[in-house]
Design an enzyme around this catalytic site. Structure first.
Site, PDB file in Angstrom:
ATOM      1  N   TYR A  67       0.798  -1.237   0.000  1.00 41.21           N
ATOM      2  CA  TYR A  67       0.000   0.000   0.000  1.00 41.21           C
ATOM      3  C   TYR A  67       0.834   1.293   0.000  1.00 41.21           C
ATOM      4  CZ  TYR A  67      -0.423  -0.319   5.278  1.00 41.21           C
ATOM      5  OH  TYR A  67      -0.236  -0.403   6.614  1.00 41.21           O
ATOM      6  N   GLU A  68       0.181   2.387  -0.241  1.00 42.32           N
ATOM      7  CA  GLU A  68       0.840   3.691  -0.468  1.00 42.32           C
ATOM      8  C   GLU A  68       1.840   3.621  -1.621  1.00 42.32           C
ATOM      9  OE1 GLU A  68      -0.695   5.826   0.910  1.00 42.32           O
ATOM     10  OE2 GLU A  68      -1.520   4.826   2.666  1.00 42.32           O
ATOM     11  N   GLY A  69       1.470   2.892  -2.664  1.00 46.83           N
ATOM     12  CA  GLY A  69       2.372   2.691  -3.801  1.00 46.83           C
ATOM     13  C   GLY A  69       3.164   1.427  -3.593  1.00 46.83           C
TER      14      GLY A  69
END
Lengths: 601, 601
Positions: A440-442
């Protein structure tokens, strides 16, 4: 049940000795961070996280969050009380703006507490963590009125926040989002669409939830240049600024997922919900990146967090569990077998964890200091350097930190043998929880491209040159010191591999950008390896000086010296192998067509 | 829901072309393995596994096994019917002794089917897998009467088997077991004790379960030299050899665990159960190793299995999911975005999986051939060579195969981004299921010590010298061929690293055995990397010759050439880094005392 003791001694070492935080006492906010204050914050936060948050971590995993028929969500037993205690103790307010009720202390201290929180209970820590990201975006891009309306209660923790980016058909490629924002004519917007994977999207911890939502206004460009950012409160505020009418946003379902069960990962349906634009129309991506960058550092921290808690428990187990005899002869002749701590392969895994965790802690707290210096350093030059460095290091902290943190959590599970696979021991939860941080978050592939495709080349490579210089300088001075020479020389060799890899990119990526993409992940790992080596050299330098000056805590500093040597001999060699892979380029990697990947019968 | 298509084309390539199985047609059992027969077995088994076993894999994970109050256990929906179909089709009997109702075909074919089974449904495959281990032990060490009594029904699948080694306080160190076996005076024994982690320990698939149990007779030495092996049937056989009276063994509980939920991992309580000694008193460990070695190869196969099924699904997803644009410019201008298959970092993960899986398949099927040759080769010299090689390679197949298989499964999950973390997509199950393979049948740390502490030095290093010679010969001939030269040279370099590491052990481990322990894991990985490199060179040689001769399936062989080149440039470089770590020895690794690992406040 696993336990957690906050590594307060090591945190104080990094903050007080390696970073020498009090030497920044002339900067705003730092003046209050006296040694006594630092000790109190570190020790009390550690106690809180160990005693209040850690004990409900396993319950959180087992119970998960529950969505009720009316769309409301309850968190696991104990989360609500713990959250209340967290808010009352003010742990979330340390590094927040005094203007909006924060304590204005350095981010370094905020990150110490964030580490302890994520380590004690990652699923819990995400609730305030998401609020951090959302409030950072409002502070950076919101109007003064929006700041005054939302920030004080978000900073206090009375309200929480979320980040709504992903939709079913798009995550990485936000240019494709379909959520619509239509003007209501009164300055507000009607938000309609579906967002997925919304962490902390709905819950019973706070009286309001402030959703930050990416959406497209009518006629906006069909790309990432057409995205705007909106505040969509769960309850629309009444004239007194208190939660009033229920807004048209609801939790459609909670995802069943591999881990972090204590955090509600929601599908959020926006059915003409009232939203307020943050910043300028079509400039939502920039504002989004503010919260994203804060979030990415927080996720990097989660890599350390699960590595740390699993390490602590593996140490306990390795000292308790007895199987076989030391290779050098029985260590405990009174017992039928020796603790598995005596076996080199067990020790290898524990040492790998120890040096990764301590190195990563040094890196992250140094990173937090750069965040502070970006805003508060005295000269423009210093501010710019700090900004360059933290921009460069953010994808490394997130990407390398979580890749390696996951490896470590797996190794710590391995120390337990069969018991590591059994749920009651808790080790498999650490592995499952830590897995999300690579995604997550890229995803970490996105981090690698952010590093290599954007950060490396930005402003003529200014940031990476500053990074090289910082390490070169450290090596040059360390080579003069007999106690540091060996580590310095090994680091110099690894740094040389990184420089060569950088050069290879410069010479080849222009002609074929796939060469960059093919090596980006390797490069990110080389840089992570080198960076932690740099921090081990810095820590060894402090330790060496302290030992030379004489100390009552000799064992602590001697362990730092041994750990630095171990890091140099066991982690740095990978840089060379990674460089060779990187220099292989993309030709064979990209040569095969789709058909070659099909499983033909 | 994820899907699975058995890689029949690749299995046929390895069996028919790389191993050239029909060239062994003069050996017993091989004469029936005609090309037509091989194709039929491979294709039909593939069909069965894809169509019958794969569709119940996710259900098995979600439902798990259920223990009822009376101690009985039911398997997930569909498992019973699938097991019945498995037994009726005779897939488990292929490579079993004709004397006891097996088909007597080469193990190579048995392993092909075992791979497909484990890939379609690992938790299911463990039921017949454990039976294999138990029946192998009876065949190797049991009396003729025991063989005749138990083997026909175990081989047919009418009864299943288990392996009972671990107890709560000991797993690796079996010398400490406490389960007692007291003579009943009639040749049978009374077995009392608790065994844990017993896979397939209780279930509803078969009419009897034949437990193979390690226990200690009265007065037996208090070490691994005092262990005997016993048959303890769930139902004692009546005078007709049919399940009769219920024996005193019962399932106390099922472990809640990270994965393989479809397989019942039981605590088995032995309360004076009737058991029959297998082989000689106090010689149980040797018999146990027969089943253990069979089981270790099967576990190595599971490493490949989860890597393969996760790879197949990741390929499908990568071709379907669209995010962003190719770095070299839009690939599909008609669509809003390109499939993520175009991104080098995605392709890197898919290629890593492809070359690991195909290389590992080649290694395992070659390993199965060595198992056959150990018994069936014409000369004592050939039999001994095969025995040396498979003994040496077993810990590598198990240890490296499952470490790397787990990495691959994680990478394939990563291809899915956030969807990889969500249960319904099935990728996180593959990761959880594959994690156990690094632990059971001897943790991978135990494998590394088996390799380095036992196998390397055994008989003056005869096995590893044979291994080096086999690879040296292949390299020497390949270097003559322009199409193979580059791969051969890279392999030569990696093999050189392994030889140097071997030499370092010889020169240092005697003085300090911890040096061996400290490098064993690295050595196992070097050897795994080199071994797969060897098989890629062998496959490339076949592919190169086939392309030169002309073929209608050109793309398949060209992909083999590209894959070999990719393997050489992306996997082999690690051998050098691992050697450097190994040569760092154990000094820093073992220097810190317990205190240094404590989290001081």
């Amino acid at each position: 049940m696993p336990t957690y003791t906050a590594p307060t001694r090591d945190a104080r070492f990094v903050v007080n000795e390696m970073l020498d935080l009090t030497s920044y006492g002339n900067l705003p906010g730092f003046e209050n961070a006296t040694p006594d204050m630092i000790d109190t914050v570190v020790n009390e936060a550690g106690k809180f996280c160990s005693e209040v948050l850690a004990p409900i971590n396993q319950i959180g995993d087992q119970q998960g969050c529950t969505r009720h028929e009316d769309g409301s969500v309850t968190t696991p037993d104990g989360f609500k009380e713990a959250y209340q205690a967290y808010v009352e103790s003010g742990w979330g307010t340390l590094a927040k703006s005094e203007e909006f009720g924060g304590q204005g202390l350095p981010h370094v201290l905020g990150f110490v507490v964030e580490e302890f929180t994520a380590t004690a209970n990652q699923a819990f820590g995400m609730y305030p963590g998401l609020t951090n990201g959302a409030s950072a975006a409002i502070e950076a891009a919101g109007s003064q009125e929006q700041k005054e309306t939302y920030l004080p209660k978000m900073i206090s923790g009375e309200w929480s926040g979320t980040m709504n980016l992903t939709e079913p058909h798009c995550g990485t490629d936000l240019g494709m989002i379909r959520t619509k924002a239509e003007p209501n004519g009164d300055g507000s917007y009607k938000i309609t669409g579906t967002k997925i994977f919304i962490s902390a999207g709905e819950h019973d911890l706070t009286s309001n939830i402030i959703h930050l939502v990416l959406a497209k206004t009518p006629g906006a460009p069909d790309s990432s240049k057409g995205i705007s950012l909106f505040i969509v409160p769960k309850f629309i505020l009444d004239e007194n600024g208190e939660p009033g009418e229920r807004n048209g946003v609801s939790c459609g379902s909670i995802e069943e997922k591999m881990g972090i069960h204590g955090n509600a990962t929601c599908v959020l349906n926006y059915d003409g919900a009232t939203g307020y634009m943050v910043g300028e129309e079509n400039k939502g991506l920039a504002a989004m990146f503010v919260m994203m960058n804060a979030a990415r550092l927080g996720v990097g921290l989660q890599g350390l967090a699960q590595a740390e808690v699993s390490y602590q428990n593996a140490v306990t187990y390795a000292l308790d569990r007895r199987q076989g005899r030391a290779l050098t002869g029985p260590a405990d002749t009174d017992a039928q077998a020796d603790p598995i701590f005596v076996h080199p392969d067990v020790r290898r895994m524990l040492m790998d964890a120890k040096v990764f965790n301590e190195g990563m802690r040094a890196l992250i707290l140094w990173g937090a200091l750069q965040v502070d210096l970006t805003h508060k350093a005295q000269t423009e030059e210093e501010r710019q350097l700090a900004d360059d460095l933290i921009g460069l290091m953010t994808p490394v902290i997130k990407g390398y930190g979580t890749d390696k943190g996951y490896d470590i959590a797996n190794n710590m599970q391995q120390v337990y043998g069969g018991h590591g696979y059994v749920s009651e021991w808790g080790m498999e939860q650490f592995v499952r929880d830590s897995r999300i941080a690579m995604i997550y978050e890229g995803t970490n592939g996105v981090q690698a491209m952010d590093l290599c495709g954007r950060k490396l080349a930005s402003k003529g490579g200014r940031a990476v040159q500053a990074f090289f210089k910082m390490i070169d300088d450290e090596i040059a001075s360390a080579k003069e010191d007999e106690a540091l020479k060996d580590v310095a020389e090994k680091l110099e060799k690894a740094l040389g591999e990184q420089k060569a890899a950088t050069m290879w990119f410069m010479q080849n990526a222009m002609a074929n950008p796939n060469h960059l993409g093919a090596g980006a992940h390797h490069y990110m790992h080389i840089m992570g390896i080198v960076t932690l080596g740099f921090f081990w050299l810095k820590m060894a330098k402090v330790a060496s000086a302290t030992l030379a000056a004489g100390t009552e805590d000799k064992a602590f500093y001697e362990a730092k010296m041994t750990s630095a040597a171990y890091y140099a001999e066991r982690f740095l060699p990978d840089a060379g192998a990674l460089r060779r892979k990187l220099e292989a380029g993309s030709d064979n990697m990209m040569a095969l067509t789709e058909d070659a990947f099909a499983t033909a019968a």
